[in-house]
Design a protein around this motif. Structure first.
Motif, PDB file in Angstrom:
ATOM      1  N   ALA A  61      -7.464  -7.711 -21.854  1.00 11.00           N
ATOM      2  CA  ALA A  61      -9.051  -8.094 -21.737  1.00 11.00           C
ATOM      3  C   ALA A  61      -8.835  -9.477 -22.437  1.00 11.00           C
ATOM      4  O   ALA A  61      -9.703 -10.578 -21.928  1.00 11.00           O
ATOM      5  N   ALA A  62      -8.483  -9.855 -23.569  1.00  6.94           N
ATOM      6  CA  ALA A  62      -8.286 -11.007 -24.143  1.00  6.94           C
ATOM      7  C   ALA A  62      -7.700 -12.259 -23.478  1.00  6.94           C
ATOM      8  O   ALA A  62      -8.255 -13.140 -23.214  1.00  6.94           O
ATOM      9  N   LEU A  63      -6.659 -11.708 -22.693  1.00  7.70           N
ATOM     10  CA  LEU A  63      -5.966 -12.505 -21.786  1.00  7.70           C
ATOM     11  C   LEU A  63      -6.735 -13.021 -20.616  1.00  7.70           C
ATOM     12  O   LEU A  63      -6.868 -14.169 -20.282  1.00  7.70           O
ATOM     13  N   ILE A  64      -7.439 -12.054 -19.914  1.00  2.04           N
ATOM     14  CA  ILE A  64      -8.244 -12.315 -18.851  1.00  2.04           C
ATOM     15  C   ILE A  64      -9.435 -13.300 -19.243  1.00  2.04           C
ATOM     16  O   ILE A  64      -9.804 -14.334 -18.447  1.00  2.04           O
ATOM     17  N   ASP A  65     -10.077 -13.097 -20.217  1.00  3.10           N
ATOM     18  CA  ASP A  65     -10.909 -13.673 -20.603  1.00  3.10           C
ATOM     19  C   ASP A  65     -10.909 -15.243 -21.231  1.00  3.10           C
ATOM     20  O   ASP A  65     -11.828 -15.939 -20.926  1.00  3.10           O
ATOM     21  N   ASN A  66      -9.661 -15.376 -22.022  1.00  3.86           N
ATOM     22  CA  ASN A  66      -9.532 -16.524 -22.448  1.00  3.86           C
ATOM     23  C   ASN A  66      -8.252 -17.313 -22.514  1.00  3.86           C
ATOM     24  O   ASN A  66      -8.357 -18.413 -22.890  1.00  3.86           O
ATOM     25  N   SER A  67      -7.330 -16.981 -21.819  1.00  2.00           N
ATOM     26  CA  SER A  67      -5.916 -17.450 -21.888  1.00  2.00           C
ATOM     27  C   SER A  67      -5.914 -18.321 -20.712  1.00  2.00           C
ATOM     28  O   SER A  67      -6.398 -18.058 -19.553  1.00  2.00           O
ATOM     29  N   ALA A 100      -1.948 -19.483 -40.613  1.00  2.00           N
ATOM     30  CA  ALA A 100      -3.343 -19.593 -40.858  1.00  2.00           C
ATOM     31  C   ALA A 100      -3.942 -20.114 -39.820  1.00  2.00           C
ATOM     32  O   ALA A 100      -5.206 -19.649 -39.365  1.00  2.00           O
ATOM     33  N   ARG A 101      -3.249 -21.141 -38.684  1.00  2.00           N
ATOM     34  CA  ARG A 101      -3.692 -21.580 -37.662  1.00  2.00           C
ATOM     35  C   ARG A 101      -3.618 -20.205 -36.554  1.00  2.00           C
ATOM     36  O   ARG A 101      -4.921 -20.242 -35.722  1.00  2.00           O
ATOM     37  N   LEU A 102      -3.079 -19.502 -36.520  1.00  2.00           N
ATOM     38  CA  LEU A 102      -2.902 -18.197 -35.761  1.00  2.00           C
ATOM     39  C   LEU A 102      -4.162 -17.451 -35.902  1.00  2.00           C
ATOM     40  O   LEU A 102      -4.647 -16.921 -35.206  1.00  2.00           O
ATOM     41  N   ASN A 103      -4.268 -16.908 -37.398  1.00  2.00           N
ATOM     42  CA  ASN A 103      -5.493 -16.516 -37.803  1.00  2.00           C
ATOM     43  C   ASN A 103      -6.868 -16.902 -37.441  1.00  2.00           C
ATOM     44  O   ASN A 103      -7.608 -16.385 -36.745  1.00  2.00           O
ATOM     45  N   ARG A 104      -6.925 -18.230 -37.410  1.00  2.00           N
ATOM     46  CA  ARG A 104      -8.234 -19.007 -36.961  1.00  2.00           C
ATOM     47  C   ARG A 104      -8.380 -18.729 -35.490  1.00  2.00           C
ATOM     48  O   ARG A 104      -9.449 -18.413 -34.987  1.00  2.00           O
ATOM     49  N   LEU A 105      -7.121 -18.779 -34.818  1.00  2.00           N
ATOM     50  CA  LEU A 105      -7.165 -18.714 -33.317  1.00  2.00           C
ATOM     51  C   LEU A 105      -7.493 -17.396 -32.847  1.00  2.00           C
ATOM     52  O   LEU A 105      -8.421 -17.193 -32.099  1.00  2.00           O
ATOM     53  N   HIS A 106      -6.905 -16.407 -33.388  1.00  2.00           N
ATOM     54  CA  HIS A 106      -7.479 -15.039 -33.180  1.00  2.00           C
ATOM     55  C   HIS A 106      -8.720 -14.500 -33.612  1.00  2.00           C
ATOM     56  O   HIS A 106      -9.318 -13.785 -32.688  1.00  2.00           O
ATOM     57  N   ALA A 107      -9.178 -15.117 -34.495  1.00  2.00           N
ATOM     58  CA  ALA A 107     -10.651 -14.611 -34.980  1.00  2.00           C
ATOM     59  C   ALA A 107     -11.498 -15.220 -34.000  1.00  2.00           C
ATOM     60  O   ALA A 107     -12.721 -14.979 -33.857  1.00  2.00           O
ATOM     61  N   ARG A 108     -11.405 -16.112 -32.991  1.00  2.00           N
ATOM     62  CA  ARG A 108     -12.278 -16.644 -32.131  1.00  2.00           C
ATOM     63  C   ARG A 108     -12.170 -15.714 -30.903  1.00  2.00           C
ATOM     64  O   ARG A 108     -12.970 -16.374 -29.931  1.00  2.00           O
ATOM     65  N   LEU A 109     -11.310 -14.882 -30.914  1.00  2.00           N
ATOM     66  CA  LEU A 109     -11.072 -14.223 -29.528  1.00  2.00           C
ATOM     67  C   LEU A 109     -11.377 -12.826 -29.690  1.00  2.00           C
ATOM     68  O   LEU A 109     -10.978 -11.863 -30.239  1.00  2.00           O
ATOM     69  N   SER A 110     -12.720 -12.470 -29.301  1.00  2.00           N
ATOM     70  CA  SER A 110     -13.378 -11.078 -29.145  1.00  2.00           C
ATOM     71  C   SER A 110     -14.262 -11.045 -28.038  1.00  2.00           C
ATOM     72  O   SER A 110     -14.834 -12.002 -27.725  1.00  2.00           O
ATOM     73  N   GLY A 111     -14.600  -9.688 -27.668  1.00  2.00           N
ATOM     74  CA  GLY A 111     -15.561  -9.671 -26.681  1.00  2.00           C
ATOM     75  C   GLY A 111     -15.483  -8.163 -26.016  1.00  2.00           C
ATOM     76  O   GLY A 111     -14.985  -7.284 -26.628  1.00  2.00           O
ATOM     77  N   ASP A 120     -10.650  -7.234 -29.846  1.00  2.00           N
ATOM     78  CA  ASP A 120     -10.674  -8.299 -30.849  1.00  2.00           C
ATOM     79  C   ASP A 120      -9.236  -8.442 -31.251  1.00  2.00           C
ATOM     80  O   ASP A 120      -8.409  -7.829 -31.698  1.00  2.00           O
ATOM     81  N   ALA A 121      -8.833  -9.843 -31.133  1.00  2.00           N
ATOM     82  CA  ALA A 121      -7.540 -10.353 -31.424  1.00  2.00           C
ATOM     83  C   ALA A 121      -7.215  -9.995 -32.607  1.00  2.00           C
ATOM     84  O   ALA A 121      -5.912 -10.416 -33.192  1.00  2.00           O
ATOM     85  N   MET A 122      -8.227  -9.939 -33.741  1.00  2.00           N
ATOM     86  CA  MET A 122      -7.822  -9.634 -35.035  1.00  2.00           C
ATOM     87  C   MET A 122      -7.513  -8.472 -35.621  1.00  2.00           C
ATOM     88  O   MET A 122      -7.012  -7.983 -36.758  1.00  2.00           O
ATOM     89  N   ASP A 123      -7.449  -7.454 -34.359  1.00  2.00           N
ATOM     90  CA  ASP A 123      -7.378  -6.088 -34.722  1.00  2.00           C
ATOM     91  C   ASP A 123      -5.700  -5.754 -35.003  1.00  2.00           C
ATOM     92  O   ASP A 123      -4.814  -6.305 -34.464  1.00  2.00           O
ATOM     93  N   PRO A 124      -5.441  -5.430 -36.456  1.00  2.00           N
ATOM     94  CA  PRO A 124      -4.242  -4.989 -36.889  1.00  2.00           C
ATOM     95  C   PRO A 124      -3.349  -4.379 -35.938  1.00  2.00           C
ATOM     96  O   PRO A 124      -2.216  -4.708 -35.778  1.00  2.00           O
ATOM     97  N   ALA A 125      -3.869  -3.457 -35.413  1.00  2.00           N
ATOM     98  CA  ALA A 125      -2.990  -2.505 -34.725  1.00  2.00           C
ATOM     99  C   ALA A 125      -2.675  -3.192 -33.348  1.00  2.00           C
ATOM    100  O   ALA A 125      -1.516  -2.967 -32.754  1.00  2.00           O
TER     101      ALA A 125
END
Length: 512
Positions: A61-67, A100-111, A120-125
Motif C-alpha cells: 500500500a505504501a508503494l502504490i500511494d507514495n513510491s 536518521a534520514r530513513l526514519n524521517r522518510l518513513h515517518a512521512r509514509l502512512s495512510g 505505517d512505514a514506521m511499523d517495526p514489524a
C-alpha cells in the motif's frame, strides 16, 4: 551475538562497530554484505526481495500511494544502493545520519489502502520484514546458483542484517535472535500474511514490460524498446519462479513452462562473473554509469555521448539503405506535417529552449508516481529526491518539505476543480496555469538556500554538481564560476512553470 545499539536522529559522536560473537565487525569492508553488494547475482536477489516486500499488505500500500518505482525505477534503485552503502559502510557518523534520514522518510509514509486498512512505514514489524527479505533473498541467490552458504557465513550475514535494523533504532528482537527461529518466522509470514497486492502485479507485469531507459540509453529508444520486449517477460518469469512456492500458490501466480530451468540458468550465469578480474563488476560503478547525464563534464559522459552519436549515425545510414515501412502518420508521431523525423531531435541547445506542452510537462515532471494524477505524494517525491541529492539534515529537509507542502495547497486550491483531492491531467490542461505563484517562488528560494551550503549567496561549481549531477558552465566577469540567487530562482520558475524544457533542470525530476 553482540547487537548494534540504537542510533536515532539524536545520536552524536563516533561509536565502536558492533561485532558478532567471533569479534568480527558487522559493518565496513569486511562484512559479508559487501561481498554480496558487488555480486551480479544480487541484482536478481534484490528484484526478488522487492517483490516479497511489496507482497506485504502494508508495504504494498505504501508503494502504490507514495513510491516512484514505476515512473523512475533507475533513480530509486540508485538511491537505494547508495543508502545501503551508507548504512553498511565503515563510518559510524555516516550511518547515523542515514538512519536518521530513513526514519524521517518513513515517518512521512502512512495512510490507508484500498480496503481501508492502515499502513505505517514506521511499523517495526514491517521494517523487520523488509530486512528479512533482503537477507533471505541473499541466501537464496547462493543456493539457486549452486553455491550455498555454510552455516557460519549465514549466521554472520544474519547478524549484519539484524545490526542494520538495530541501527535504525528498532529493537533487533523484531527479527528472531537465531537462524532456526528466523526460518520459522519467515515461513509463517509467507504463508499467512503475504498477498498478491497491486504493487506485486505492477512490478511483475508492468514495470519490466514498460521499464524506461536509464539516462545512459535514453538516446537509443528503438534499441532499448527492442531489448526490453525480450528481457521484460524473461525477468518477470525468472522472478516468479524464484519466489517461495507457498506464496506463488496462494497468490495464483502463473507457472510458466521451463521457468524453473531458466531461473536456475540465470543465477548460474550471473555467478560466473566471480571469475572476472576484481573490480570489473562493481555495483556503484555500474549505477553511476547508468545515471550519467548527457552533456555533463564527467569524462565518461563525453565518451558515451560520442558513442551514442556514432550509433545514431549508423542507424540513420541503415534506415537509408533499408527504410522501415511507416507505422504512423506524421500527426500521430507528434511532428508537424512536412517535417522529417531527423528534424524532431533537437540538439541540447535547441532542447534548452524547446516549448513544452502542458500534457508532456504533467507526465514528465509533475506526475512523479506515474498514476496519472498530481497530488501530494508527487510533490513529496520531489522534495525527497532533492533532500537525498543534497544529503540534507533535519532542519533544512523540513524547510524544503514545508515549502513543497505549501505549493501543493496552492495548486490544489487553483486546479482541483472537482474537489477530489488530486489534480488530473485534464484539469491541469484545461486551466493552462502559470505555476509561478508565491508558493513556488518560496520553493525556489528554499532550494537555493539549502543548495548554497557555504551560505555565500552563490551556488558554486561543487554545489551545482551536488544538485544537478552535471557540469557547471556558468561564469561571470573575471572567469569566476557562480550562480546567483536571482538567476537560480528565475531558471527554476521558468522550468517548473512548464513553459520550456531545460537541459540542466530536466534530470532533477524527469530522469528515470
Amino acid at each position: 551475538m553482540t547487537e548494534a545499539g540504537s542510533s536515532g536522529a539524536g545520536s552524536t559522536g563516533p561509536r565502536a562497530h558492533p561485532q558478532d560473537g567471533g569479534g568480527r565487525s558487522l559493518f565496513g569492508p569486511d562484512a559479508q554484505f559487501h561481498r554480496f553488494f558487488n555480486d551480479p547475482r544480487w541484482a536478481l536477489a534484490v528484484v526478488r526481495a522487492t517483490v516479497l516486500e511489496a507482497a506485504h499488505p502494508q508495504v504494498g500500500a505504501a508503494l502504490i500511494d507514495n513510491s516512484t518505482f514505476v515512473a523512475h525505477p533507475w533513480r530509486r534503485l540508485r538511491n537505494t544502493l547508495v543508502s545501503l552503502q551508507r548504512m553498511f559502510g565503515a563510518d559510524d557518523r555516516t550511518r547515523q545520519r542515514e538512519a536518521a534520514r530513513l526514519n524521517r522518510l518513513h515517518a512521512r509514509l502512512s495512510g490507508t489502502d484500498a480496503q481501508n486498512r492502515a499502513y505505517d512505514a514506521m511499523d517495526p514489524a514491517v521494517r523487520a520484514w523488509v530486512v528479512a527479505t533482503l537477507f533471505e533473498s541473499s541466501v537464496t541467490m547462493c543456493r539457486l546458483s549452486g553455491q550455498p552458504l555454510d552455516q557460519a557465513t549465514m549466521e554472520q550475514l544474519y547478524a549484519e542484517f539484524r545490526a542494520y535494523l538495530a541501527a535504525l533504532g528498532d529493537r533487533a528482537g523484531h527479527l528472531p535472535p537465531t537462524l532456526p527461529e528466523f526460518w520459522r518466522y519467515y515461513d509463517r509470514v509467507v504463508e499467512e500474511e503475504l498477498e498478491n497486492t497491486d504493487a506485486v502485479r505492477l512490478i511483475l507485469y508492468k514495470l519490466f514490460d514498460h521499464l524506461p531507459a536509464p539516462p545512459l540509453l535514453e538516446g537509443l529508444p528503438t534499441a532499448w524498446a527492442a531489448g526490453r520486449t525480450v528481457a521484460g517477460p524473461v525477468i518477470g518469469a525468472i522472478t516468479v519462479a524464484s519466489l517461495p512456492e507457498a506464496f506463488r500458490r496462494r497468490a495464483g501466480l502463473p507457472e510458466t513452462p521451463g521457468a524453473q530451468t531458466l531461473m536456475q540458468g540465470a543465477y548460474l550465469a550471473a555467478g560466473l562473473a566471480r571469475f572476472l578480474p576484481e573490480g570489473w563488476v562493481r555495483t556503484e560503478a555500474v549505477t553511476d554509469l547508468l545515471s550519467l547525464t548527457p552533456g555533463g563534464d564527467d569524462p565518461r559522459a563525453a565518451a558515451l555521448d560520442a558513442l551514442r552519436g556514432q550509433v545514431k549515425r549508423a542507424g540513420a545510414l541503415f534506415r537509408l539503405v533499408a527504410p522501415l515501412p511507416a507505422q504512423r502518420t506524421a500527426e500521430q508521431a507528434g511532428q508537424r506535417p512536412g517535417t522529417r523525423g531527423a528534424e524532431r531531435a533537437p540538439d541540447s541547445r535547441e532542447a534548452a529552449a524547446r516549448v513544452r506542452g502542458s500534457g508532456e510537462f504533467f507526465t514528465a515532471v509533475l506526475d512523479q508516481t506515474g498514476d496519472g494524477y498530481l497530488d501530494w505524494p508527487d510533490l513529496a517525491a520531489m522534495a525527497r529526491e532533492l533532500s537525498f541529492r543534497l544529503d540534507l539534515d533535519e532542519p533544512q529537509e523540513t524547510r524544503l518539505y514545508n515549502a513543497f507542502a505549501a505549493w501543493w495547497k496552492e495548486l490544489q486550491a487553483d486546479l482541483d476543480v472537482n474537489g477530489d483531492g488530486r489534480i488530473s491531467a485534464q484539469e491541469y490542461a484545461d486551466a493552462v496555469p502559470s505555476l509561478a505563484g508565491p508558493a513556488l517562488i518560496r520553493v525556489a528560494e528554499v532550494l537555493f538556500d539549502v543548495t548554497d551550503a557555504d551560505g555565500n549567496q552563490y551556488i558554486d561549481a561543487e554545489e551545482y554538481r551536488a544538485l544537478f549531477r552535471t557540469g557547471f558552465h556558468r561564469s561571470v566577469a573575471g572567469g569566476e564560476v557562480r550562480y546567483s540567487r536571482a538567476a537560480f530562482v528565475k531558471d527554476f520558475l521558468s522550468f517548473m512553470s512548464g513553459r520550456a524544457a531545460s537541459t540542466a533542470y530536466d534530470p532533477l525530476f524527469t530522469q528515470a
